[in-house]
Design a protein around this motif. Structure first.
Motif, mmCIF file in Angstrom:
data_model
loop_
_atom_site.group_PDB
_atom_site.id
_atom_site.type_symbol
_atom_site.label_atom_id
_atom_site.label_comp_id
_atom_site.label_asym_id
_atom_site.label_seq_id
_atom_site.Cartn_x
_atom_site.Cartn_y
_atom_site.Cartn_z
ATOM 1 N N MET A 1 5.411 4.245 13.280
ATOM 2 C CA MET A 1 4.013 4.384 12.863
ATOM 3 C C MET A 1 3.096 3.974 14.020
ATOM 4 S SD MET A 1 4.176 2.863 8.967
ATOM 5 C CE MET A 1 2.603 3.566 8.447
ATOM 6 N N LYS A 2 2.028 4.708 14.166
ATOM 7 C CA LYS A 2 1.092 4.444 15.256
ATOM 8 C C LYS A 2 0.175 3.287 14.897
ATOM 9 C CE LYS A 2 -2.312 6.727 18.226
ATOM 10 N NZ LYS A 2 -2.995 8.012 18.532
ATOM 11 N N ASP A 85 -1.862 4.831 12.107
ATOM 12 C CA ASP A 85 -1.477 4.699 10.698
ATOM 13 C C ASP A 85 -1.795 3.294 10.203
ATOM 14 O OD1 ASP A 85 0.013 7.329 10.472
ATOM 15 O OD2 ASP A 85 1.126 6.379 12.103
ATOM 16 N N ILE A 86 -1.767 2.323 11.118
ATOM 17 C CA ILE A 86 -2.144 0.943 10.836
ATOM 18 C C ILE A 86 -3.222 0.563 11.845
ATOM 19 C CG2 ILE A 86 -1.361 -1.447 10.665
ATOM 20 C CD1 ILE A 86 1.494 -0.334 10.306
ATOM 21 N N ALA A 105 2.629 -5.326 11.297
ATOM 22 C CA ALA A 105 2.964 -3.902 11.243
ATOM 23 C C ALA A 105 4.291 -3.689 10.527
ATOM 24 C CB ALA A 105 3.014 -3.316 12.646
ATOM 25 N N GLN A 109 4.832 -1.380 7.251
ATOM 26 C CA GLN A 109 5.785 -0.271 7.286
ATOM 27 C C GLN A 109 6.777 -0.342 6.131
ATOM 28 O OE1 GLN A 109 7.079 -0.973 11.386
ATOM 29 N NE2 GLN A 109 6.376 1.073 11.934
ATOM 30 N N ASN A 112 4.516 0.441 1.698
ATOM 31 C CA ASN A 112 3.347 1.307 1.877
ATOM 32 C C ASN A 112 2.323 1.170 0.757
ATOM 33 O OD1 ASN A 112 4.572 2.649 -0.243
ATOM 34 N ND2 ASN A 112 5.289 4.371 0.997
ATOM 35 N N SER A 176 -4.552 0.138 6.230
ATOM 36 C CA SER A 176 -3.893 1.436 6.286
ATOM 37 C C SER A 176 -4.911 2.524 6.636
ATOM 38 C CB SER A 176 -3.246 1.765 4.944
ATOM 39 O OG SER A 176 -4.250 2.005 3.962
ATOM 40 N N LYS A 177 -4.392 3.628 7.136
ATOM 41 C CA LYS A 177 -5.269 4.766 7.464
ATOM 42 C C LYS A 177 -5.925 5.317 6.201
ATOM 43 C CE LYS A 177 -5.288 9.085 10.096
ATOM 44 N NZ LYS A 177 -4.440 10.034 10.879
#
Length: 330
Positions: A1-2, A85-86, A105, A109, A112, A176-177
């Protein structure tokens, strides 16, 4: 995850380099770091630019606002631009532990359902030395967080909790996104952005607190958390008196935010919480015995007001505050 990190800066020359270094030195490096300066008048812009260039940070970007916007709009625009994403939020004057991104993170992950994750903080002074703060009963996290139940390592909080007080400074937070998307479409720039983010997430109990100190939160002249070495009786009176207008503004912002969020989400306790906030406002605007007695019908009052605060509320309601103040001056 980005992973993205967003940093809002303004006249932060004293500590910004230390904060940037603590982010650069993370065990889990961020995929992007977005920094936006809000028209600093000191050396902040030069220090940030030099830091990025010196360390060849190709995935870091630095922007400067065309005019001063204030911290809320600055963070709002940064969050809109973040692609992770985070997304971690950062102030300019703290210091992160080297495992902050890695630990937070990893939790995001693995679960969610978490939309906001707030970490614990360690207070530090201008010299980065630890600051000890006497713990209040049922309070944790440098007295930010109230909980009657002992904290676990990972704790969720409902809207009923968050409406009473925020649980940690925004600089300890990652989101979160999906929550970011909800935030940018609803935020009204009244309540502080971090409190609003936690409110949105807490509707479905997706607001969490990680009971580990992963940030060293700096206290200085512009950031004192209400701590004073000179906390005598007269100072207490002055503090209570000066806070009334601040409280009126805060509860107006909370009520407005609750209204906005409840228009988009089904909140069972929305009416009760709105009535509690209105009772708070009535008392702060018209400090009478009747308005105080109506406020004391709500359990939330006892969960937010200290014993000292409750005594002061009665003094105010009985119109005795001027007499007490004069006696203290004798």
């Amino acid at each position: 995850m980005k992973v993205s990190v967003v940093i809002a800066t303004y006249n932060g020359e004293d500590f910004v380099t230390q904060q940037l270094e603590s982010i650069r030195s993370q065990n889990r490096e961020p995929d992007e770091v977005l920094i936006c300066d809000d028209r600093s008048t000191d050396n902040t812009q030069r220090l940030v630019s030099n830091f990025i260039e010196k360390n060849s940070l190709d995935n870091w970007s630095f922007m400067i606002n065309s005019e001063n916007q204030g911290y809320q709009k600055n963070f709002y625009n940064l969050l809109k631009k973040a692609s992770g994403d985070i997304i971690f939020l950062s102030d300019q004057d703290d210091e992160w532990t080297s495992d902050k991104i890695e630990k937070m993170a990893q939790i995001m992950q693995h679960d969610n359902s978490i939309e906001t994750l707030n970490s614990g903080i360690q207070l530090i002074d201008q010299n980065s030395d630890k600051v000890a703060l006497p713990a209040r009963k049922n309070f944790y996290n440098a007295n930010f967080l109230y909980s009657k139940e002992p904290l676990r390592y990972l704790n969720s909080f409902s809207l009923d909790d968050i409406i009473k007080r925020n649980i940690s400074p925004g600089c300890s937070m990652c989101i979160s996104k999906n929550l970011r998307d909800e935030f940018v479409s609803t935020y009204n720039f009244e309540l502080p952005h971090d409190w609003f983010l936690n409110m949105i997430a807490s509707v479905d109990k997706k607001c969490f607190f990680l009971n580990e100190n992963l940030i060293r939160y700096r206290m200085h002249n512009n950031n004192t958390l209400g701590v004073s070495e000179n906390w005598g009786a007269q100072s207490k009176v002055n503090s209570f008196e000066n806070s009334r207008q601040t409280k009126i503004k805060e509860f107006e912002q909370l009520l407005s935010s609750l209204t906005i969020i409840s228009q988009r989400q089904d909140i069972k306790s929305a009416e009760h919480l709105a009535n509690y906030l209105r009772a708070r406002l009535r008392f702060y605007k018209k400090q009478t015995l009747g308005s105080l007695l109506r406020l004391r019908d709500y359990k939330e009052y006892y969960q937010t007001a200290t014993f000292r605060g409750q005594i002061w509320d009665f003094l105010v309601a009985f119109k005795l505050k001027k007499i007490i103040y004069r006696l203290l001056q004798m």
